[in-house]
Structure formats: C-alpha cells, structure tokens
Design a protein around this motif. Structure first.
Motif, PDB file in Angstrom:
ATOM      1  N   MET A 133     -23.729  28.301  44.653  1.00 42.30           N
ATOM      2  CA  MET A 133     -23.143  26.866  45.036  1.00 42.30           C
ATOM      3  C   MET A 133     -21.826  26.554  45.514  1.00 42.30           C
ATOM      4  O   MET A 133     -20.524  25.799  45.873  1.00 42.30           O
ATOM      5  CB  MET A 133     -23.458  26.244  44.271  1.00 42.30           C
ATOM      6  CG  MET A 133     -24.986  25.232  44.062  1.00 42.30           C
ATOM      7  SD  MET A 133     -25.552  25.009  45.349  1.00 42.30           S
ATOM      8  CE  MET A 133     -25.200  23.291  46.119  1.00 42.30           C
ATOM      9  N   ILE A 134     -20.977  28.208  45.745  1.00 49.67           N
ATOM     10  CA  ILE A 134     -19.542  27.765  45.592  1.00 49.67           C
ATOM     11  C   ILE A 134     -19.286  27.394  47.192  1.00 49.67           C
ATOM     12  O   ILE A 134     -20.104  28.409  48.304  1.00 49.67           O
ATOM     13  CB  ILE A 134     -19.205  29.497  45.892  1.00 49.67           C
ATOM     14  CG1 ILE A 134     -19.142  30.165  44.375  1.00 49.67           C
ATOM     15  CG2 ILE A 134     -17.935  30.033  46.524  1.00 49.67           C
ATOM     16  CD1 ILE A 134     -19.030  31.302  44.102  1.00 49.67           C
ATOM     17  N   ALA A 135     -18.600  26.959  47.248  1.00 53.54           N
ATOM     18  CA  ALA A 135     -17.929  25.964  48.474  1.00 53.54           C
ATOM     19  C   ALA A 135     -18.937  25.361  48.834  1.00 53.54           C
ATOM     20  O   ALA A 135     -18.193  25.337  50.876  1.00 53.54           O
ATOM     21  CB  ALA A 135     -17.542  27.200  49.417  1.00 53.54           C
ATOM     22  N   VAL A 136     -20.168  24.767  48.498  1.00 48.41           N
ATOM     23  CA  VAL A 136     -21.295  23.881  48.806  1.00 48.41           C
ATOM     24  C   VAL A 136     -20.169  22.474  48.644  1.00 48.41           C
ATOM     25  O   VAL A 136     -20.232  22.149  47.966  1.00 48.41           O
ATOM     26  CB  VAL A 136     -22.429  24.099  48.600  1.00 48.41           C
ATOM     27  CG1 VAL A 136     -23.461  22.919  48.625  1.00 48.41           C
ATOM     28  CG2 VAL A 136     -23.735  25.729  48.967  1.00 48.41           C
ATOM     29  N   PRO A 137     -20.108  21.518  49.803  1.00 49.01           N
ATOM     30  CA  PRO A 137     -19.823  19.679  50.135  1.00 49.01           C
ATOM     31  C   PRO A 137     -20.898  20.011  48.968  1.00 49.01           C
ATOM     32  O   PRO A 137     -22.172  20.006  49.156  1.00 49.01           O
ATOM     33  CB  PRO A 137     -20.242  20.143  51.310  1.00 49.01           C
ATOM     34  CG  PRO A 137     -20.098  20.776  52.135  1.00 49.01           C
ATOM     35  CD  PRO A 137     -20.915  22.378  51.563  1.00 49.01           C
ATOM     36  N   ILE A 138     -20.855  18.505  48.316  1.00 55.54           N
ATOM     37  CA  ILE A 138     -21.260  17.825  47.488  1.00 55.54           C
ATOM     38  C   ILE A 138     -22.612  17.070  48.695  1.00 55.54           C
ATOM     39  O   ILE A 138     -21.799  15.934  49.353  1.00 55.54           O
ATOM     40  CB  ILE A 138     -20.513  16.931  46.736  1.00 55.54           C
ATOM     41  CG1 ILE A 138     -19.733  17.824  45.581  1.00 55.54           C
ATOM     42  CG2 ILE A 138     -21.735  15.450  45.410  1.00 55.54           C
ATOM     43  CD1 ILE A 138     -19.165  16.831  44.571  1.00 55.54           C
ATOM     44  N   SER A 139     -23.240  17.476  48.392  1.00 52.57           N
ATOM     45  CA  SER A 139     -24.613  16.445  49.669  1.00 52.57           C
ATOM     46  C   SER A 139     -26.143  16.673  49.128  1.00 52.57           C
ATOM     47  O   SER A 139     -26.199  17.561  48.089  1.00 52.57           O
ATOM     48  CB  SER A 139     -24.492  16.872  50.868  1.00 52.57           C
ATOM     49  OG  SER A 139     -25.293  18.287  50.843  1.00 52.57           O
ATOM     50  N   LEU A 147     -25.044  33.308  50.603  1.00 47.76           N
ATOM     51  CA  LEU A 147     -24.915  33.749  51.944  1.00 47.76           C
ATOM     52  C   LEU A 147     -26.059  32.684  52.682  1.00 47.76           C
ATOM     53  O   LEU A 147     -26.026  32.699  53.826  1.00 47.76           O
ATOM     54  CB  LEU A 147     -25.372  35.347  52.115  1.00 47.76           C
ATOM     55  CG  LEU A 147     -23.958  36.384  51.511  1.00 47.76           C
ATOM     56  CD1 LEU A 147     -25.003  37.575  50.838  1.00 47.76           C
ATOM     57  CD2 LEU A 147     -22.976  36.424  51.999  1.00 47.76           C
ATOM     58  N   VAL A 148     -27.805  32.741  51.756  1.00 47.52           N
ATOM     59  CA  VAL A 148     -28.537  32.195  52.885  1.00 47.52           C
ATOM     60  C   VAL A 148     -28.416  30.541  53.204  1.00 47.52           C
ATOM     61  O   VAL A 148     -27.957  30.405  53.863  1.00 47.52           O
ATOM     62  CB  VAL A 148     -30.149  32.747  52.164  1.00 47.52           C
ATOM     63  CG1 VAL A 148     -30.914  31.828  52.796  1.00 47.52           C
ATOM     64  CG2 VAL A 148     -30.279  34.461  52.395  1.00 47.52           C
ATOM     65  N   LEU A 149     -27.960  30.493  52.127  1.00 46.41           N
ATOM     66  CA  LEU A 149     -27.627  29.078  52.100  1.00 46.41           C
ATOM     67  C   LEU A 149     -26.410  28.595  52.676  1.00 46.41           C
ATOM     68  O   LEU A 149     -26.139  27.146  53.509  1.00 46.41           O
ATOM     69  CB  LEU A 149     -26.671  28.454  50.602  1.00 46.41           C
ATOM     70  CG  LEU A 149     -26.245  26.836  50.332  1.00 46.41           C
ATOM     71  CD1 LEU A 149     -27.512  26.230  50.828  1.00 46.41           C
ATOM     72  CD2 LEU A 149     -26.083  26.980  49.619  1.00 46.41           C
ATOM     73  N   GLN A 150     -24.232  29.269  53.173  1.00 46.72           N
ATOM     74  CA  GLN A 150     -23.888  29.074  54.009  1.00 46.72           C
ATOM     75  C   GLN A 150     -24.499  29.487  55.294  1.00 46.72           C
ATOM     76  O   GLN A 150     -24.281  28.363  56.524  1.00 46.72           O
ATOM     77  CB  GLN A 150     -23.089  30.021  53.485  1.00 46.72           C
ATOM     78  CG  GLN A 150     -22.378  29.806  51.909  1.00 46.72           C
ATOM     79  CD  GLN A 150     -21.971  28.411  52.270  1.00 46.72           C
ATOM     80  OE1 GLN A 150     -21.015  28.073  53.263  1.00 46.72           O
ATOM     81  NE2 GLN A 150     -21.747  27.966  50.905  1.00 46.72           N
ATOM     82  N   VAL A 151     -24.995  30.820  55.246  1.00 40.36           N
ATOM     83  CA  VAL A 151     -25.871  29.806  57.044  1.00 40.36           C
ATOM     84  C   VAL A 151     -26.489  29.498  57.368  1.00 40.36           C
ATOM     85  O   VAL A 151     -26.358  28.754  58.391  1.00 40.36           O
ATOM     86  CB  VAL A 151     -26.800  31.499  57.188  1.00 40.36           C
ATOM     87  CG1 VAL A 151     -27.325  31.560  58.735  1.00 40.36           C
ATOM     88  CG2 VAL A 151     -25.690  32.404  57.005  1.00 40.36           C
ATOM     89  N   ALA A 152     -27.953  28.670  56.512  1.00 43.96           N
ATOM     90  CA  ALA A 152     -28.586  27.311  56.363  1.00 43.96           C
ATOM     91  C   ALA A 152     -27.488  26.090  56.824  1.00 43.96           C
ATOM     92  O   ALA A 152     -27.729  25.334  57.892  1.00 43.96           O
ATOM     93  CB  ALA A 152     -28.520  27.367  55.728  1.00 43.96           C
ATOM     94  N   LEU A 153     -26.564  26.154  56.216  1.00 43.87           N
ATOM     95  CA  LEU A 153     -25.808  24.826  56.220  1.00 43.87           C
ATOM     96  C   LEU A 153     -25.160  24.861  57.510  1.00 43.87           C
ATOM     97  O   LEU A 153     -24.545  23.908  58.022  1.00 43.87           O
ATOM     98  CB  LEU A 153     -24.715  24.418  54.691  1.00 43.87           C
ATOM     99  CG  LEU A 153     -25.529  24.005  53.310  1.00 43.87           C
ATOM    100  CD1 LEU A 153     -24.541  24.789  52.446  1.00 43.87           C
ATOM    101  CD2 LEU A 153     -26.377  22.741  53.434  1.00 43.87           C
ATOM    102  N   ALA A 154     -24.218  26.398  58.155  1.00 38.54           N
ATOM    103  CA  ALA A 154     -23.423  26.443  58.980  1.00 38.54           C
ATOM    104  C   ALA A 154     -24.132  25.913  60.223  1.00 38.54           C
ATOM    105  O   ALA A 154     -23.570  25.339  61.357  1.00 38.54           O
ATOM    106  CB  ALA A 154     -23.019  27.473  59.498  1.00 38.54           C
ATOM    107  N   TRP A 155     -25.762  25.959  60.289  1.00 41.57           N
ATOM    108  CA  TRP A 155     -27.047  26.678  61.610  1.00 41.57           C
ATOM    109  C   TRP A 155     -27.418  24.887  61.525  1.00 41.57           C
ATOM    110  O   TRP A 155     -27.839  24.398  62.264  1.00 41.57           O
ATOM    111  CB  TRP A 155     -28.040  27.283  61.376  1.00 41.57           C
ATOM    112  CG  TRP A 155     -29.149  27.155  61.864  1.00 41.57           C
ATOM    113  CD1 TRP A 155     -29.022  27.824  63.334  1.00 41.57           C
ATOM    114  CD2 TRP A 155     -30.114  26.634  62.318  1.00 41.57           C
ATOM    115  NE1 TRP A 155     -30.113  27.420  64.609  1.00 41.57           N
ATOM    116  CE2 TRP A 155     -31.279  26.818  63.382  1.00 41.57           C
ATOM    117  CE3 TRP A 155     -30.954  25.779  61.336  1.00 41.57           C
ATOM    118  CZ2 TRP A 155     -32.340  26.150  63.663  1.00 41.57           C
ATOM    119  CZ3 TRP A 155     -31.827  25.145  61.089  1.00 41.57           C
ATOM    120  CH2 TRP A 155     -32.576  25.294  62.728  1.00 41.57           C
TER     121      TRP A 155
END
Length: 150
Positions: free
Chosen positions: A86-92, A140-148
């Motif tokens: 959850m590093i750098a994942v906005p609260i949502s 890594l997968v989460l950051q790509v998914a959130l960017a997408w």
C-alpha cells in the motif's frame, strides 16, 4: 496471548482465526495502514520500516517459544507485506480492495522467488521475507493497475 511479543506476532489476536489466519491478519493490518496513510509519504515509510524492522525478532521469538517454524497464526509478516503493498496508494476503497486482493494473491500463490525464499530462509527473517517480496510484487501490480484505471 498474555505475552506481548506473541500478541503482536499474532496480529493483535487476528492470527488466532481458525481458518485463513493470513487473511484475517491482513484485514487486521488495514487500520494500521489507514493511520499511516494519513501521514506524509516519509512518515508512512518510517512506520512501515519500523514494522519490518521488529518483524524478524517478533516472529522468530514467537516461533521459537512455540516450537513451530512459521506457525500459521504468526501474521506480523502479513502486516509488513500489506504495508509494502500500500505504499503511496491514495486512501480509497478501490485502492484498499485491490491492494488487499493482490497481496493475498501473491502471498498465497508464492510465485518465484517467493516460494523459494519461503522454503530456504528460516527463522524470523524467513517468516518475514516471503511476505515482504509478495508485498513488493503486489505493490508493483497495484501501482500499474491504479495508473491504468485512473
């Protein structure tokens, strides 16, 4: 659970769940993530590093006291792995649910080198290491998914 070291290693008791203690441990990590996510990124990272730093000792000591390597109820490693995810994942809700599912996915399936590390590295470090790598994969997968998605 009278020993504070065991209480922490068992994720404040969440690891005592009769089924899927790792999942319950990850659920129990959500309030800690939410509190740390209120901080600036450097504060979040310091809190995550603190969880990681005490993990090998907490998990190793509890494992030795129980006489069982990586007892399923030891879930401090799930706390650390989830915080990495959850590093750098906005609260949502989206980020939380995706992060939870991705971390559990990598923690349960243990793709290389996670499973390899899990089998070969022992003690408290071994208990922690596979979850830390699962957390990196999930992050890594989460950051790509959130960017997408976003």
């Amino acid at each position: 659970m009278h020993n504070p070291v065991h209480f922490l290693a068992f994720g404040f008791g969440s690891g005592l769940a009769p089924k899927a203690p790792g999942t319950f441990g990850t659920l129990a990590a959500i309030p800690l993530w939410y509190l740390l996510a209120q901080l600036p990124l450097w504060g979040y990272l310091l809190g995550t590093l603190a969880v990681i730093a005490v993990g090998p000792w907490l998990c190793g000591r509890t494992s030795r006291d129980m006489g069982v390597h990586d007892h399923g109820g030891i879930v401090w490693d799930e706390f650390a792995g989830f915080l990495i995810t959850m590093i750098a994942v906005p609260i949502s809700w989206l980020g939380l649910v995706l992060g939870f599912v991705l971390f559990r996915f990598f923690d349960v399936l243990k793709p290389w080198p996670i499973g390899w590390l899990d089998r070969r590295v022992h003690g408290g470090t071994g208990i922690m290491l596979d979850d830390l790598v699962a957390g990196v994969y999930a992050a890594l997968v989460l950051q790509v998914a959130l960017a997408w998605l976003g």
